[in-house]
Each structure stands twice: as C-alpha cells, then as structure tokens.
Design an enzyme around this catalytic site. Sequence first.
Site, mmCIF file in Angstrom:
data_model
loop_
_atom_site.group_PDB
_atom_site.id
_atom_site.type_symbol
_atom_site.label_atom_id
_atom_site.label_comp_id
_atom_site.label_asym_id
_atom_site.label_seq_id
_atom_site.Cartn_x
_atom_site.Cartn_y
_atom_site.Cartn_z
ATOM 1 N N TYR A 141 0.932 -1.129 -0.079
ATOM 2 C CA TYR A 141 0.047 -0.211 -0.184
ATOM 3 C C TYR A 141 1.024 1.274 -0.007
ATOM 4 C CZ TYR A 141 -4.526 -2.211 1.077
ATOM 5 O OH TYR A 141 -5.838 -2.930 0.894
ATOM 6 N N LYS A 192 4.206 -14.776 1.236
ATOM 7 C CA LYS A 192 4.305 -15.733 0.005
ATOM 8 C C LYS A 192 5.995 -15.814 -0.087
ATOM 9 C CE LYS A 192 2.986 -17.358 -3.707
ATOM 10 N NZ LYS A 192 1.981 -18.640 -3.782
ATOM 11 N N ASP A 224 -1.740 -18.474 -0.216
ATOM 12 C CA ASP A 224 -2.715 -18.989 -1.003
ATOM 13 C C ASP A 224 -3.142 -20.358 -0.165
ATOM 14 O OD1 ASP A 224 -0.072 -20.117 -1.283
ATOM 15 O OD2 ASP A 224 -0.198 -20.386 -3.487
ATOM 16 N N ASP A 248 -5.796 -7.509 4.577
ATOM 17 C CA ASP A 248 -7.060 -6.845 3.817
ATOM 18 C C ASP A 248 -7.869 -7.823 3.169
ATOM 19 O OD1 ASP A 248 -8.749 -4.693 3.012
ATOM 20 O OD2 ASP A 248 -7.764 -4.911 0.961
ATOM 21 N N ASP A 252 -11.545 -9.857 4.800
ATOM 22 C CA ASP A 252 -12.859 -10.025 4.280
ATOM 23 C C ASP A 252 -13.313 -11.116 4.046
ATOM 24 O OD1 ASP A 252 -12.814 -7.145 4.045
ATOM 25 O OD2 ASP A 252 -13.815 -7.265 2.074
#
Length: 365
Positions: A141, A192, A224, A248, A252
């Site tokens: 970000y 990752k 993942d 983020d 959700d």
Amino acid sequence: MKKRIALLPGDGIGPEVAESAADVLKSVAEQFGHEFEFENGLIGGAAIDAHQNPLPEETVALCERSDAILLGAVGGPKWDQNPPELRPEKGLLGIRKKLGLFANLRPVTVFESLSEASPLKKEYISGVDFVIVRELTGGLYFGEPSRQYVNEAGEKEAVDTLFYKKEEIERVVREAFKMAAGRKGKVTSVDKANVLSSSRLWRETAEEIAKEFPDVTLEHMLVDNAAMQLIYAPSQFDVIVTENMFGDILSDEASMLTGSLGMLPSASLSSSGLHLFEPVHGSAPDIAGKGMANPFAAILSAAMLLRTSFGLENEAQAVEKAVAKVLADGIRTRDIARDGQYAGTHDITEKVKAALAGSNTKSIV
Ligand code: NAD
Ligand code: IPM
Ligand code: MN
C-alpha cells in the site's frame, strides 16, 4: 472518566454506522457515569467535497487532540474517477500513516446465535475465535514507486512496490505474539516466502521475534494456502499476522465465518497510545442511505475502543453482551437475516441500547 472521541463518519453507510456506535457509547457513558465528548471531523469523499482534500489538516489536528478515534468508512462511486491524490481512500491511508497506526487487529468471533448465518456448515465454524493482525502502514500500500505512466515506446505501464523495513515487520509481529500470549498461544505468520523477497524477510524476522516468546508457538503459512485453510479448518487459528494487502483480503474472506462483513470490527494501534477504531467493511454504496446497514461491526469497534483506549473492560463487555443478546433474540439486519425478517440500522441500535440498559452492569465506582 472524562474522554474526548474524534468521530470521523466518512461516506456511504459510514455516517449511518458511526452514528450507531456513537449512540451506544453515549449510553455507556450515561449508564456507567463517564463523560465522553464527541467532536466530528471530515475524511474521505465528504472532505473532498468540502475542502478538496481527503484528509484536511483540521481532521488530523482533531484526532491528535482526542483520546481515541472512531471512523465509519470512506469511498464511493462519486469519487472513483478522481486522480489518486483526490480519492477518499487516500484520506484513510493518510490518517493511518500520519498517526503511525501500524497494527490493525481484526477479531473474527462467531456469535453462537449467528452460526446459521454463515454460508459455511455449522460444524466448520464451531469454535472459531481468532484475530488477524494486519500490518497497516507499510507493504504494497505504501511502497514507492507507485504510479501509472507511459513508457518510452508510448505504452501505458503501472508499478506498485512491496517494501518493508525489518523494524516495521518486528513491531507488528511482536504485537501478534503479545496477543497470542494472552490467548491460545499460537501465531500463524502468513506470507508468500516461496516467491517474494519481502516475505522472506518477514519470515526470518518472525522467527527472531518468536525467541522473545518461548510459550507461544509460531507456524508459517503461505498466503494461498491460508486462504484455503480459513474455509477448510478455520478453528485451527489463534493469531494470524500478515502483510498489509494479504491482511486486507484475508479478513474480508474471514468475515463470512461470522455471517457477514457487517459483523467484523477492528482496532488500529499506534505506539503513541492514540488508536483508531473502525469496522472492517467499506462504505457499501449499494445500500447507503437506505437505513439497512449492519451496525454491529461499528458497535463492536466501539467496544474495542472502550477496552483498548480507555481500559474500560466492564463497559466493553457490557456492549459485547448487549450485541449477543440482541442477536440471540433473533433481531437481525438484512445481511444476516433469517426467514426474510429483518430490522433497520436505527432499530437495531435502539435494541442494543435497551439490552445495555437492562444488563444491570454498573460501574464499581
Ligand atoms: P464494501 O465493504 O463497502 O461492501 C461489500 C459488500 O458488503 C456490499 O455488498 C455491501 O453492501 C456489503 N456490506 C458491507 N458492509 C455492510 C454492512 N455494515 N451491512 C450490510 N452490508 C454490508 O466494499 P466495496 O463495495 O468493495 O467498496 C465500496 C467502497 O468502500 C469503495 O469505495 C472502497 O474503496 C470503500 N472501502 C472503504 C473501507 C473503509 O473505509 N475502511 C473498507 C473497504 C472498502
Ligand atoms: C480496509 C479498506 C481500505 C484498505 C481501503 C479503503 C483503503 O479496504 O480498511 O480494509 O484497503 O485498507
Ligand atoms: Mn478492506
């Protein structure tokens, strides 16, 4: 106790749910003999409309002279074509960076009476109780460069950068370990590392921090796989710590274990002691202005504010119990409704206030 709360309603359903949360806090103040002074500030699209700036200086000043910040949500289609600097989201990112709100806690708690509201089978979500600790002021970000441009051949290109300083990783991972030490004693660090250099630094830093907490177990999980495990066996998690954008997305996803994105609260912590509280969801333009937004995420964020910023554990629990009571009574907003029966934002808020008043929880002083 006398405290000043900065209220940043924002856009879309932001003002609707922020009002609910503030109303509940006012009831708490009355019932427990506190004085909470609210002062409203502009952020996001509302601030762009008024001042051509998603984060006006006066909003920052208001936050800085407050004891805690409660935010609704920002954004909406009205501003989607604006240049990057004039997007509502820039206001939210700006306040996070400005106040050093580096650790975003997103608890995923399943209310027993809502277990049928999740699209997952009941047996998958029973026992789910974990916290996502999302790094909030670094990563993809905030890395530079980040821009769209035309290259020498006249073609459009764009770049974003996933950058971390080691100390940014250390402080957020340490926060996750501290949390886990007071919970089930397990940290899952999500990265990752099979592809990204920043993730390899993340992983080796997490290993170092783990040495400070011999009673807490650390495991690593690739992002993942983590996305899959959240659905496959969500009760395995205690504290998940991860990079800004991974957090983020995963939060959700995780919200659906609770029945709705409208149920997930959050606390964004700084090292200065000034913290910000906001629901995980956005401005929900599709339902804005209709009085049907789920206010529980915002109300539960207010409970986190009472606990974390003011140390008012009894009051925080009273709010959480009031929410649990309203849900147990079968009162729902549309996103978590059963049998097509649902109530509006205002009615739900009134029910929470009534449950709070009936809870007989009184301050000791
Ligand atoms: P969103 O979270 O606003 O909505 C996603 C879906 O969930 C929508 O169908 C919405 O109706 C539903 N939903 C969300 N909160 C709800 C609630 N409290 N009650 C009932 N239903 C709820 O995400 P989006 O649609 O992708 O984004 C809309 C805007 O919000 C964008 O401008 C985005 O940038 C912004 N946004 C802001 C924040 C924030 O301020 N923290 C967070 C996410 C998105
Ligand atoms: C959130 C939101 C924000 C984010 C946006 C609006 C900048 O999605 O708080 O989760 O991505 O951090
Ligand atoms: Mn988000």
